[in-house]
Write a protein that holds these residues in place. Structure first.
Motif, PDB file in Angstrom:
ATOM      1  N   VAL A 386       0.837  -1.204   0.000  1.00  0.00           N
ATOM      2  CA  VAL A 386       0.000   0.000   0.000  1.00  0.00           C
ATOM      3  C   VAL A 386       0.872   1.254   0.000  1.00  0.00           C
ATOM      4  O   VAL A 386       0.546   2.243  -0.669  1.00  0.00           O
ATOM      5  CB  VAL A 386      -0.946  -0.005   1.216  1.00  0.00           C
ATOM      6  CG1 VAL A 386      -1.716   1.305   1.310  1.00  0.00           C
ATOM      7  CG2 VAL A 386      -1.922  -1.173   1.120  1.00  0.00           C
ATOM      8  N   TRP A 389       2.003   1.635  -3.573  1.00  0.00           N
ATOM      9  CA  TRP A 389       0.874   2.074  -4.403  1.00  0.00           C
ATOM     10  C   TRP A 389       0.564   3.545  -4.177  1.00  0.00           C
ATOM     11  O   TRP A 389       0.341   4.302  -5.136  1.00  0.00           O
ATOM     12  CB  TRP A 389      -0.348   1.222  -4.065  1.00  0.00           C
ATOM     13  CG  TRP A 389      -1.602   1.661  -4.753  1.00  0.00           C
ATOM     14  CD1 TRP A 389      -2.027   1.316  -5.991  1.00  0.00           C
ATOM     15  CD2 TRP A 389      -2.583   2.580  -4.227  1.00  0.00           C
ATOM     16  NE1 TRP A 389      -3.224   1.947  -6.279  1.00  0.00           N
ATOM     17  CE2 TRP A 389      -3.583   2.714  -5.213  1.00  0.00           C
ATOM     18  CE3 TRP A 389      -2.716   3.273  -3.032  1.00  0.00           C
ATOM     19  CZ2 TRP A 389      -4.696   3.530  -5.024  1.00  0.00           C
ATOM     20  CZ3 TRP A 389      -3.820   4.086  -2.847  1.00  0.00           C
ATOM     21  CH2 TRP A 389      -4.800   4.212  -3.837  1.00  0.00           C
ATOM     22  N   SER A 446      -0.946  -3.087  -6.442  1.00  0.00           N
ATOM     23  CA  SER A 446      -1.822  -3.449  -5.322  1.00  0.00           C
ATOM     24  C   SER A 446      -2.863  -4.490  -5.707  1.00  0.00           C
ATOM     25  O   SER A 446      -3.253  -5.311  -4.877  1.00  0.00           O
ATOM     26  CB  SER A 446      -2.535  -2.194  -4.784  1.00  0.00           C
ATOM     27  OG  SER A 446      -3.380  -1.640  -5.775  1.00  0.00           O
TER      28      SER A 446
END
Length: 502
Positions: A386, A389, A446
């Motif tokens: 995350v 991303w 992701s």
């Protein structure tokens, strides 16, 4: 320049032919790869029984999708059907109480699914944010909202709070995170709207009616409190002409999409192939590019189906929920890239637009995007994937503004001004094609894995350079031009509608 400029019909026809041929060619490669790998050992866990009478197995790598339409299909149908039935009866008998009916039915459904202690846990968060909202301090409301959200995303508090759920079942973790996360966002919206409108006295009952509306509770989409409260408070809601037809059409499209995905997964194992990098590395370049693209398209379809079903129920309740996300095929700018329009609206209203203003200055835009993606990281659950991303998409959003500012710079602006409007549109579409693949690569991290994204990037940019790189960009350029043509047509139709006399 060139936004409203039409290209020759022959040129657009050529683009359509090239794009159709490229998609068919890539699809053929994926079909052959799926057939050839169906019996591989690495595929056994994620390729399950399908249409045995014609020898087709099914890609079942996405357990959420499988659970929705197998184990939990009847439960979901029963819960939403009960909501629609009781809502209709309440609207006919006592329309002034329909918001209370929504809340009571939603709370009972939560108790039946997750247990009474989970309901009490969420009520505690609701009461805490309601009390803070009485202070009319936006920074305090947002801060407590983020702290509550963090308690559901970070240990040790998440482990402690997950113990409030009664029983164990397959979708328990998904429902826990969905119900908890959306509850915090809704309560934060309530608190911030209370600060924005101090003249309006919202009660705790208003918050509970807002939060426990069952169709939105577990999976969203989220409506900001001001919109939901205004719509649900209508004592005698009236439908617009043709609204019921649109609701039926939306329900029909959702059913068609579900059936289409089921058929697709019997022939294309797009979710399973990326998990076997050794097998994926042997795919042709065209099939590998199609595989990366199809992964994002599937995620969009999944979101569109989920929100389509929920929004159909919401429209039956006389609400106007957020629309499904924009199709990934039509995205070539980061500013329009999102897979949940409700979350996007929430972030824009309370963070992104508040800090970034008109989004034309570089420094405020940088601050706005960093703050927005920091909260998004917390919402998704902090982890290395995350973080990566968020950084990539934050960079992409800012880089678009930097390029826009550079294009407005004197020498470059004069060069573009010297071009015809059609040529300007072609030049901009080239940059749009490159941006389109940046969006795919940044989000593939992701949606799939970093290793698969690295494989795709290496094949398209290094190993396949220049033939594959230029071929993929040209096909994407054709797609961007067709999307621009569609946008041009819609813009002209909207302008013509505005010019028509009342």
């Amino acid at each position: 320049m060139g936004i409203k400029t039409a290209l020759p019909a022959a040129e657009l026809g050529l683009y359509s032919l090239v794009l159709s041929g490229a998609l068919a060619y890539a699809g053929r490669g994926l079909l052959e790869a799926s057939q050839g790998g169906a019996h591989r050992k690495a595929f056994r866990e994620s390729v399950g029984p399908g249409w045995e009478y014609i020898g087709r197995k099914m890609d079942v790598a996405d357990f959420e999708w499988v659970m929705w339409f197998t184990s939990f299909r009847n439960a979901i149908f029963f819960a939403l059907s009960g909501h629609v039935l009781f809502a209709k009866l309440c609207t006919m008998v006592a329309p002034q109480l329909r918001s209370w009916m929504y809340a009571v039915y939603g709370a009972l459904a939560v108790v039946g699914t997750m247990g009474p202690w989970y309901l009490l846990l969420l009520l505690g968060h609701c009461v805490g944010l309601y009390v803070v909202s009485l202070l009319r301090q936006p920074w305090l409301c947002l801060g407590l909202g983020l702290a509550s959200l963090a308690s559901f995303k970070l240990d040790p508090l998440i482990s402690w709070q997950s113990g409030f759920v009664t029983g164990t079942f397959d979708l328990q973790e998904v429902l826990f995170h969905g119900g908890s996360g959306f509850t915090v966002l809704r309560c934060t919206s309530f608190a911030l709207e209370s600060c924005t409108h101090p003249d309006r006295r919202y009660s705790l009952a208003d918050l509970l009616k807002y939060n426990f509306y069952l169709p939105f509770f577990f999976f969203g989409p989220i409506m900001t409190f001001d919109r939901f409260h205004a719509q649900v408070s209508q004592v005698e809601p009236v439908r617009r002409d043709g609204e019921l037809w649109h609701i039926r059409a939306q329900a029909g499209l959702s059913v068609v999409a579900i059936v289409a995905v089921d058929i697709f997964f019997h022939f294309f194992y797009i979710l399973t192939i990326p998990s076997d990098l050794k097998f994926a590395s042997r795919l042709p370049d065209s099939a590998l590019a199609g595989l990366a693209y199809s992964n994002l398209v599937y995620d969009w379809v999944k979101a569109a189906v989920l929100f389509g079903v929920v929004n159909t129920v919401a429209r039956l309740d006389h609400l106007d929920p957020p629309r499904p996300p924009k199709c990934i095929t039509a995205l070539y700018v980061f500013a329009e890239t999102h897979f949940d329009r409700g979350i996007n609206d929430w972030l824009c209203r309370y963070v992104y637009d508040h800090i970034g203003g008109e989004h034309t200055a570089v420094i405020p835009e940088l601050g706005a995007t960093v703050a927005t993606f920091a909260i998004t990281t917390l919402w998704l659950g902090p982890c290395d994937t995350v973080y990566l991303w968020s950084c990539l998409n934050c960079f992409g959003l800012n880089f678009e503004l930097w390029v826009q500012k550079l294009a407005e710079w004197g020498p470059l602006a004069r060069i573009e001004a010297s071009l015809s409007e059609q040529m300007s549109r072609r030049v901009r579409a080239i940059f749009g094609a490159m941006n389109f693949w940046a969006i795919i690569m940044y989000n593939l991290v992701s949606l799939n894995s970093f290793e698969f994204t690295e494989l795709v990037a290496q094949r398209l940019l290094l190993t396949g350079f220049p033939q594959t790189t230029l071929a993929v960009l040209f096909v994407t350029y054709c797609g961007v031009q067709l999307v621009k043509e569609r946008e041009r047509t819609l813009t002209l139709e909207e302008e013509q509608d505005k010019e028509k006399p009342e």
